[in-house]
Design an enzyme around this catalytic site. Sequence first.
Site, mmCIF file in Angstrom:
data_model
loop_
_atom_site.group_PDB
_atom_site.id
_atom_site.type_symbol
_atom_site.label_atom_id
_atom_site.label_comp_id
_atom_site.label_asym_id
_atom_site.label_seq_id
_atom_site.Cartn_x
_atom_site.Cartn_y
_atom_site.Cartn_z
ATOM 1 N N ASP A 149 -9.719 2.297 1.959
ATOM 2 C CA ASP A 149 -8.539 1.881 1.187
ATOM 3 C C ASP A 149 -8.478 2.732 -0.081
ATOM 4 O O ASP A 149 -9.247 2.495 -1.020
ATOM 5 C CB ASP A 149 -8.630 0.399 0.803
ATOM 6 C CG ASP A 149 -8.424 -0.517 2.009
ATOM 7 O OD1 ASP A 149 -8.595 -0.032 3.154
ATOM 8 O OD2 ASP A 149 -8.109 -1.706 1.809
ATOM 9 N N LYS A 166 -0.571 -0.411 1.517
ATOM 10 C CA LYS A 166 -1.095 -1.676 1.010
ATOM 11 C C LYS A 166 -0.488 -1.928 -0.354
ATOM 12 O O LYS A 166 -0.287 -0.990 -1.124
ATOM 13 C CB LYS A 166 -2.617 -1.552 0.948
ATOM 14 C CG LYS A 166 -3.366 -2.711 0.357
ATOM 15 C CD LYS A 166 -4.884 -2.485 0.505
ATOM 16 C CE LYS A 166 -5.675 -3.467 -0.349
ATOM 17 N NZ LYS A 166 -7.124 -3.199 -0.306
ATOM 18 N N LYS A 211 -0.243 -3.823 4.669
ATOM 19 C CA LYS A 211 -1.285 -4.746 4.229
ATOM 20 C C LYS A 211 -0.954 -5.309 2.859
ATOM 21 O O LYS A 211 -1.099 -4.630 1.852
ATOM 22 C CB LYS A 211 -2.639 -4.033 4.186
ATOM 23 C CG LYS A 211 -3.769 -4.911 3.647
ATOM 24 C CD LYS A 211 -5.113 -4.216 3.676
ATOM 25 C CE LYS A 211 -6.178 -5.086 2.967
ATOM 26 N NZ LYS A 211 -7.475 -4.390 2.871
#
Lengths: 318, 783
Positions: A155, A218, A254
């Site tokens: 991430d 995300k 996400k």
Amino acid sequence: SSYWHDCMHQNLEWVSKVRVNTQAVLKRAQHIQGQKIPKKQWQAAWLLKAVTCIDLTTLAGDDTPSNIHRLCLKAVQPIRYDLLKKMDMHNKGVTTAAVCVYPSRVGEAVITLKAANSSLPVASVATGFPAGQTPLETRLQEVRMAVAHGASEIDIVINRKLALAGQWEAMYDEIHQFREACGDAHMKTILAIGELGTFTNIYKASLVAMMAGSDFIKTSTGKEVVNATYPVAIVMVRAIRDYYLFTGQKVGFKPAGGIRTAQESLLWFTLIKEELGNDWLCPHLFRLGASSLLADIERQIYHHVTGQYPAYHELPMA
Amino acid sequence: MTLELYHNILGPYLNARYILYVNVIAQPSDYLKTLTTFMFFHSFWSPGVDVCSTVCAVEDDISQCASSALNGFKAWSVLSCYQRAKVLLRLVSVLGQHGQCVSELCELCGASCSSSTLIRQLQYYSSWAQLRDTLITNWTPLGVVAVVVSDDCSLYSLMLKVLPALAMGNSVIIVPGLNTAPPALLLAQLFIGAGLPAGALNVLTGSDMSLCAKVAQNPNISHVTYSGNKQDGVMLCKATAGMGVPLSVSPCIGATCPFIIFESADIDSAVDEVIETAFKKKREVHWVLCVQESIVDSVVTRLKLRMAGMKCVALRSDGDRVLVDAAIQEAQQQGATLIQPCSVPPSGAQYPPTVLCGAAPSSPFVVCPAPGPLLPLMTFRTHTEGVTIGNHTPHGQAASIWTEDLTLALETARSLSVGSVWVNSHSVSDPCMPVSGHKDSGTCTDGGQEGLYQFLRLRSSPPPLPRSSPVSMDYSNFGTAACPAIIPDDSDPASAPKPYPQFVGGKACKSVSGCSLAVQSPGGSGVLAYCPDGGKKDVRNAVEAAIKVQPGWMKKSPSARAQSLYSLAKGLEAKRRDIAASINVQTGLSMDEAEKEVELGIARLSDWAAYCDKVQGGALPMPQSGSALSFPEALGVLGVVLPDKNPLLSMVTLLGAAIATGNAVVMVPCQKYPLPALAFIQVLQSSDLPAGLVNIISGGRDQMTVALANHSVIKAIWYWGSAEGCQYLQHTCTSPLKTLRLFCQKDEEGKDEGKDWTQSHPSFMEEMWRNAVQWKSVWIPTA
């Protein structure tokens, strides 16, 4: 991933043409929040689905091998076995989608999972999480090391300075380098929407992140003041839809930060179903970044199965 | 009685016949009890079961209802503003308790209206009730107002008429449509519980528009106002023609409205919203999607993607299905392509949401929209063309425009000829927004302070029309009587009557027919002059010239318009002697008095010049966040048949009101005293008004009335004349609808009360300019 280079000019124009009307998005978000949520066994089914989409996360300064160990084992058995059995779901392999930790804790997580005979992926945040204010070279090195320690999902956080200055090309280049550093690992790009200022900027950042080869985009690190909100999600998933329309590639989404209740997780599914359709309702394309959400979902499932609300100590802690 | 009403309407015995009007005094305990009964029963209703049945009122009911409404008016209008406001506010708290019940009843009847919308309306109008005498001085309620709606009208539109009428102190008779009857009965009941005097609000249920005509016929009714579909509105116009009761029409159902997406739009939001509104089962307007050519592909792709998974929409009947199938088949034959999320069921009253790509303004399904979830999609090239396409319909109700470009949004909003413009939004309505239907979409303004004047009249002027019964007349023969042939008596060339020209398109000229009329001297002793005998062709030429210059005149700055009017006043001053002389010979008024009238005329024109920049809209207090703006706009081309009284002063007053607010005007001098108006032509000729802005055509009054009534460009007619003329206009001016201000003047000398043209009270001027404008509201929501 060389998409950008093939048609640099066209992509820049695409990004520059983006317009988002804030109030219309807020209205849409309100409309979605007003949708009916599934009840009874349908709710239980959706909640189990939610469990399989969770990136069970701990990102704290005081993370040590012992709580990482607990977290990993909880991720492997997210719902009490007897509850799953009552629903005849005990042999369906219900686990969370991944565990998500800091780079220095990746090794411990990988060892725990291996010892537990689990192939659950370990995700690592990287690139100077959460602020991204470290030199590019160290950020790249961070990615490489996390991958070397066994993280199969990374991430990354974007460089907010470039996004706020509108230097989309430079931002593309950075993310593209991260992409290469990731190798075979999945890359999720954190936009830190709380620090991007406008919906239009969020949309643009989403497009650039996808063009540079992100597998997921995300919402936030969970460390900003504003985290995953429904209006922001609408902007991002619209960008995902847009990107899919133009390139045929499906990029995942996400939301992370502040998602704590089972109710909220159901609303997230509603939003994805409404905006992107059923294809996106799977761990390949949808993840929920959360830590305390799992406990609430397990409580709701307990209630569904037994008809009574459990005390927290009745359910195994993470 | 109350209990019986409720028990019968809402109880399980659904096919019985019951009382139709609610004008009884209810004990508070009574209505609470009945509500409980209602709540108990409604839980047993299931969709598809008749909610209740109402029956048709008969003559007795109507007269009983009308006299109770008259008593209601007396009791209601003597209350203080504060007391009236309090009743409206009390209903808010009653709705707080029973809102659920009201909205569920609405839902069951297919007239869905949330109680929060009703509460907003009540709060808005209660504050106007409170401040009526403070902010709207010199105006007085009309009396008994009949509010008529068609079957498909929403409760919101109904209450948008009822509440302002009540707030201003009128009593109201509601003649609801099928959908709105039960909620209207319930609301009337709640109102009485909230302390509304008995008779101030009445509900008469019936089966069709014939009931409305019977209600309008009742001499106790002062005003009829209508909301609903166009056809029923036209029927009502024709049925009430000649009754001497003014009728205002808001055909809010069934208009065609453009949904314009510019390339600078947030396309995703625009597409989501158009899908939300265009495929509703119950929709009040027909949307036409207009998309800028440069983004049409991305709009179409998104439409396809976003519509995928949508299910069929229920149609009203199998008959609708036939119409939809026919429209689709015709569209496909013309090469339209369809976007449909699912396959079309072979039969039955349902149809999938369908976008018809490749539509053109000439496509039959655009010209004559079919029912059902069909959305035509057209493309345009430039911003200007977008506006042109949006405006190119007979309707002028509303438009939704999508762009993130503020300048473009405001420019487009100003250029669209519609009552509501929704920027980056759609279908937003609020009682604070004044909205007039432009073109064929209405003859009055609803909402805002501006909408209140529909239910008020000036304290100083009497009701314009005496109540009468329609005479049986042959409308096709009206105004066709041949004028007496003129045999010029030129025995003495020195004293031969002078021929006057008329004024068309900025030129003094003869009539197209070449004929003249003799103007009699005041005593009727001889021919004073000859004036042109104008007709249809003259009106056509005048309107042709007027529409060329009117948009430019409206766009001029208010101060430029004021300058032109000041110079017109100056021009009149320069010719004061000539004009006074014409008044003197024409009316027999002494020279002194004639000069005084000219003097007043000069002052009046200066007043209007000063008003040019005082007629203005403003920012509206919307409850949501955003900017709401209101703009007064010119009606376009006005037709005026001038009154006999004060021939010069009345003419410059009406002329000033019309052009100060940006209109062009075609004036017909009164047949009796045409000379002052014709003499005024020389003043007009020397003025700097654009050629064609003011036209004066003399001729037989009836003949000219017919000519004005049958020109579709003329949006409004102000008429002083005979009762038959009024009846003719009411009957004829229905498609397109014209805004009519009718004044029946009595023919006998000296008995004419009429307007006092010499007054210069501010509200006298206000009434004039309010009649000369229509309102547009623009809503720009922000986060």
